[in-house]
Design a protein around this motif. Sequence first.
Motif, PDB file in Angstrom:
ATOM      1  N   ILE A 162       4.281   4.741  -7.919  1.00 27.89           N
ATOM      2  CA  ILE A 162       5.643   4.838  -7.404  1.00 27.89           C
ATOM      3  C   ILE A 162       6.397   3.544  -7.675  1.00 27.89           C
ATOM      4  CG2 ILE A 162       7.009   4.997  -5.276  1.00 27.89           C
ATOM      5  CD1 ILE A 162       4.859   6.942  -4.225  1.00 27.89           C
ATOM      6  N   LEU A 163       5.716   2.414  -7.511  1.00 29.22           N
ATOM      7  CA  LEU A 163       6.339   1.125  -7.796  1.00 29.22           C
ATOM      8  C   LEU A 163       6.740   1.021  -9.267  1.00 29.22           C
ATOM      9  CD1 LEU A 163       7.242  -1.689  -6.998  1.00 29.22           C
ATOM     10  CD2 LEU A 163       4.872  -2.470  -7.262  1.00 29.22           C
ATOM     11  N   ALA A 164       5.932   1.594 -10.168  1.00 32.43           N
ATOM     12  CA  ALA A 164       6.305   1.605 -11.586  1.00 32.43           C
ATOM     13  C   ALA A 164       7.618   2.357 -11.779  1.00 32.43           C
ATOM     14  CB  ALA A 164       5.192   2.237 -12.420  1.00 32.43           C
ATOM     15  N   ASP A 165       7.759   3.514 -11.129  1.00 31.15           N
ATOM     16  CA  ASP A 165       9.025   4.263 -11.175  1.00 31.15           C
ATOM     17  C   ASP A 165      10.189   3.393 -10.707  1.00 31.15           C
ATOM     18  OD1 ASP A 165       7.527   6.469 -11.874  1.00 31.15           O
ATOM     19  OD2 ASP A 165       7.862   7.564 -10.012  1.00 31.15           O
ATOM     20  N   VAL A 166       9.991   2.788  -9.538  1.00 34.65           N
ATOM     21  CA  VAL A 166      11.055   2.003  -8.910  1.00 34.65           C
ATOM     22  C   VAL A 166      11.419   0.795  -9.770  1.00 34.65           C
ATOM     23  CG1 VAL A 166      11.543   0.493  -6.939  1.00 34.65           C
ATOM     24  CG2 VAL A 166      10.566   2.767  -6.563  1.00 34.65           C
ATOM     25  N   TYR A 167      10.419   0.077 -10.245  1.00 31.85           N
ATOM     26  CA  TYR A 167      10.676  -1.131 -11.033  1.00 31.85           C
ATOM     27  C   TYR A 167      11.433  -0.799 -12.322  1.00 31.85           C
ATOM     28  CZ  TYR A 167       9.894  -5.251 -13.890  1.00 31.85           C
ATOM     29  OH  TYR A 167      10.072  -6.338 -14.711  1.00 31.85           O
ATOM     30  N   LEU A 168      11.021   0.248 -13.019  1.00 32.04           N
ATOM     31  CA  LEU A 168      11.690   0.626 -14.261  1.00 32.04           C
ATOM     32  C   LEU A 168      13.126   1.064 -13.988  1.00 32.04           C
ATOM     33  CD1 LEU A 168       8.789   2.516 -16.045  1.00 32.04           C
ATOM     34  CD2 LEU A 168       9.802   0.350 -16.756  1.00 32.04           C
ATOM     35  N   ALA A 169      13.330   1.779 -12.892  1.00 30.87           N
ATOM     36  CA  ALA A 169      14.684   2.207 -12.555  1.00 30.87           C
ATOM     37  C   ALA A 169      15.558   1.007 -12.181  1.00 30.87           C
ATOM     38  CB  ALA A 169      14.643   3.211 -11.401  1.00 30.87           C
ATOM     39  N   MET A 170      15.016   0.070 -11.418  1.00 30.64           N
ATOM     40  CA  MET A 170      15.793  -1.099 -11.009  1.00 30.64           C
ATOM     41  C   MET A 170      16.136  -1.999 -12.189  1.00 30.64           C
ATOM     42  SD  MET A 170      14.535  -2.570  -7.321  1.00 30.64           S
ATOM     43  CE  MET A 170      12.949  -3.151  -7.942  1.00 30.64           C
ATOM     44  N   THR A 171      15.254  -2.058 -13.176  1.00 31.78           N
ATOM     45  CA  THR A 171      15.457  -2.966 -14.307  1.00 31.78           C
ATOM     46  C   THR A 171      16.027  -2.246 -15.520  1.00 31.78           C
ATOM     47  OG1 THR A 171      13.118  -2.706 -14.926  1.00 31.78           O
ATOM     48  CG2 THR A 171      13.710  -4.595 -13.551  1.00 31.78           C
ATOM     49  N   GLY A 172      16.497  -0.995 -15.301  1.00 30.19           N
ATOM     50  CA  GLY A 172      17.324  -0.345 -16.310  1.00 30.19           C
ATOM     51  C   GLY A 172      16.607   0.395 -17.397  1.00 30.19           C
ATOM     52  N   GLY A 173      15.460   1.003 -17.087  1.00 30.22           N
ATOM     53  CA  GLY A 173      14.786   1.766 -18.126  1.00 30.22           C
ATOM     54  C   GLY A 173      14.040   2.942 -17.551  1.00 30.22           C
ATOM     55  N   GLN A 174      13.899   3.967 -18.352  1.00 33.62           N
ATOM     56  CA  GLN A 174      13.124   5.132 -17.977  1.00 33.62           C
ATOM     57  C   GLN A 174      11.994   5.317 -18.969  1.00 33.62           C
ATOM     58  OE1 GLN A 174      13.573   6.827 -15.216  1.00 33.62           O
ATOM     59  NE2 GLN A 174      15.315   5.559 -14.659  1.00 33.62           N
ATOM     60  N   THR A 175      10.960   5.990 -18.546  1.00 32.92           N
ATOM     61  CA  THR A 175       9.829   6.232 -19.432  1.00 32.92           C
ATOM     62  C   THR A 175       9.085   7.456 -18.958  1.00 32.92           C
ATOM     63  OG1 THR A 175       7.886   5.203 -20.455  1.00 32.92           O
ATOM     64  CG2 THR A 175       8.206   4.797 -18.128  1.00 32.92           C
ATOM     65  N   ASP A 176       8.140   7.913 -19.746  1.00 28.47           N
ATOM     66  CA  ASP A 176       7.270   9.001 -19.346  1.00 28.47           C
ATOM     67  C   ASP A 176       6.229   8.434 -18.404  1.00 28.47           C
ATOM     68  OD1 ASP A 176       5.605  11.116 -19.046  1.00 28.47           O
ATOM     69  OD2 ASP A 176       4.946  11.212 -21.134  1.00 28.47           O
ATOM     70  N   LEU A 177       6.284   8.835 -17.135  1.00 28.05           N
ATOM     71  CA  LEU A 177       5.439   8.206 -16.130  1.00 28.05           C
ATOM     72  C   LEU A 177       4.195   9.019 -15.804  1.00 28.05           C
ATOM     73  CD1 LEU A 177       8.168   6.818 -13.745  1.00 28.05           C
ATOM     74  CD2 LEU A 177       6.843   5.623 -15.475  1.00 28.05           C
ATOM     75  N   MET A 178       3.760   9.894 -16.701  1.00 25.86           N
ATOM     76  CA  MET A 178       2.505  10.589 -16.478  1.00 25.86           C
ATOM     77  C   MET A 178       1.353   9.651 -16.783  1.00 25.86           C
ATOM     78  SD  MET A 178       2.756  13.538 -15.212  1.00 25.86           S
ATOM     79  CE  MET A 178       1.066  14.032 -15.504  1.00 25.86           C
ATOM     80  N   LEU A 179       0.490   9.476 -15.804  1.00 24.38           N
ATOM     81  CA  LEU A 179      -0.672   8.617 -15.986  1.00 24.38           C
ATOM     82  C   LEU A 179      -1.725   9.358 -16.785  1.00 24.38           C
ATOM     83  CD1 LEU A 179      -1.701   5.821 -14.986  1.00 24.38           C
ATOM     84  CD2 LEU A 179      -2.890   7.055 -13.174  1.00 24.38           C
ATOM     85  N   GLY A 180      -2.364   8.671 -17.719  1.00 28.95           N
ATOM     86  CA  GLY A 180      -3.422   9.277 -18.520  1.00 28.95           C
ATOM     87  C   GLY A 180      -4.628   9.594 -17.672  1.00 28.95           C
ATOM     88  N   HIS A 181      -5.506  10.459 -18.155  1.00 24.64           N
ATOM     89  CA  HIS A 181      -6.664  10.885 -17.397  1.00 24.64           C
ATOM     90  C   HIS A 181      -7.931  10.160 -17.817  1.00 24.64           C
ATOM     91  CE1 HIS A 181      -4.671  14.177 -15.295  1.00 24.64           C
ATOM     92  NE2 HIS A 181      -3.961  14.306 -16.404  1.00 24.64           N
ATOM     93  N   GLU A 182      -7.829   9.197 -18.743  1.00 23.04           N
ATOM     94  CA  GLU A 182      -9.007   8.466 -19.140  1.00 23.04           C
ATOM     95  C   GLU A 182      -9.063   7.159 -18.372  1.00 23.04           C
ATOM     96  OE1 GLU A 182      -8.967   7.875 -23.287  1.00 23.04           O
ATOM     97  OE2 GLU A 182      -8.936  10.008 -23.786  1.00 23.04           O
ATOM     98  N   ASN A 183     -10.218   6.852 -17.813  1.00 22.63           N
ATOM     99  CA  ASN A 183     -10.392   5.626 -17.049  1.00 22.63           C
ATOM    100  C   ASN A 183     -10.871   4.508 -17.955  1.00 22.63           C
ATOM    101  OD1 ASN A 183      -9.758   7.074 -14.816  1.00 22.63           O
ATOM    102  ND2 ASN A 183     -11.855   7.321 -14.105  1.00 22.63           N
ATOM    103  N   SER A 184     -10.476   3.275 -17.644  1.00 22.41           N
ATOM    104  CA  SER A 184     -11.056   2.129 -18.316  1.00 22.41           C
ATOM    105  C   SER A 184     -12.450   1.915 -17.774  1.00 22.41           C
ATOM    106  CB  SER A 184     -10.198   0.888 -18.071  1.00 22.41           C
ATOM    107  OG  SER A 184     -10.294   0.509 -16.721  1.00 22.41           O
ATOM    108  N   ALA A 185     -13.206   1.032 -18.431  1.00 23.38           N
ATOM    109  CA  ALA A 185     -14.587   0.815 -18.030  1.00 23.38           C
ATOM    110  C   ALA A 185     -14.676   0.287 -16.611  1.00 23.38           C
ATOM    111  CB  ALA A 185     -15.255  -0.164 -18.989  1.00 23.38           C
ATOM    112  N   ALA A 186     -13.627  -0.419 -16.173  1.00 27.36           N
ATOM    113  CA  ALA A 186     -13.662  -1.008 -14.831  1.00 27.36           C
ATOM    114  C   ALA A 186     -13.265  -0.030 -13.754  1.00 27.36           C
ATOM    115  CB  ALA A 186     -12.730  -2.222 -14.781  1.00 27.36           C
ATOM    116  N   ASN A 187     -12.766   1.134 -14.121  1.00 29.15           N
ATOM    117  CA  ASN A 187     -12.185   2.034 -13.134  1.00 29.15           C
ATOM    118  C   ASN A 187     -13.234   2.879 -12.444  1.00 29.15           C
ATOM    119  OD1 ASN A 187      -9.719   1.146 -13.888  1.00 29.15           O
ATOM    120  ND2 ASN A 187      -9.260   2.857 -15.219  1.00 29.15           N
TER     121      ASN A 187
END
Length: 234
Positions: A162-187
């Motif tokens: 949600i913070l990613a949504d908010v930050y991008l909106a506040m700083t003037g940009g939009q993006t595709d905010l679907m998170l990928g389903h692959e985890n990094s090794a640390a996840n």
Amino acid sequence: MRQILLDTETTGFDPLTGDRIIEIGAVELVKRRLTNRHYHQYIFPERSVPQEAIEVHGITDDFLKDKPIFSQIADDFMSFVDGAELIIHNAPFDVGFINHELSLLPNNTWGKIEDHCTITDSLRLARKMYPGQRNSLDALCKRLYIDNSNRALHGALLDSEILADVYLAMTGGQTDLMLGHENSAANESINTESIIRKAGNHKLKVLYASEEELGLHRAKLQQIEKKSGQTLDW
């Protein structure tokens, strides 16, 4: 620079009185786009979780009893954020907790998190942009037309998204905010399908002035012209 939106859940408000981190969630932005790299970890706090904290985040002692302690996940977490700009809502709170956890390590080779990351406080940014207004994540979502209806309780990974949504909106940009389903090794493996993103094409309703309202407006302008002694060009 990599940007990482980060949030934590804790047992309370003050690490100096024994409160500890119980969850860390973080998502990665590169060139203002979410990658499919994210970090998520529940942590056994080596103490009980107060009921008032459970009512906020829903994380219980029973759920945490088989989770690793912070010293077991510290290297993976720090390796994930190392070199990035950390964007945190109310950063002093989370940074204080993370640094306290690092200070408790038997052999703290990491020092403080700000030794490895640039820290950006999105709450401070919001207060500059919207002075005198409420600037919680929920308030910003409402103001910026961001759908956070999927959130019944707080959760570190969902809040970081949600913070990613908010930050991008506040700083003037939009993006595709679907998170990928692959985890990094640390996840830790998580069910990302439960996290919903609803991008919006929000059609604003246009309300036109009535003839009566237009007449009152013209009368007011004439009154201003009469008092000023000038012909006004509106």
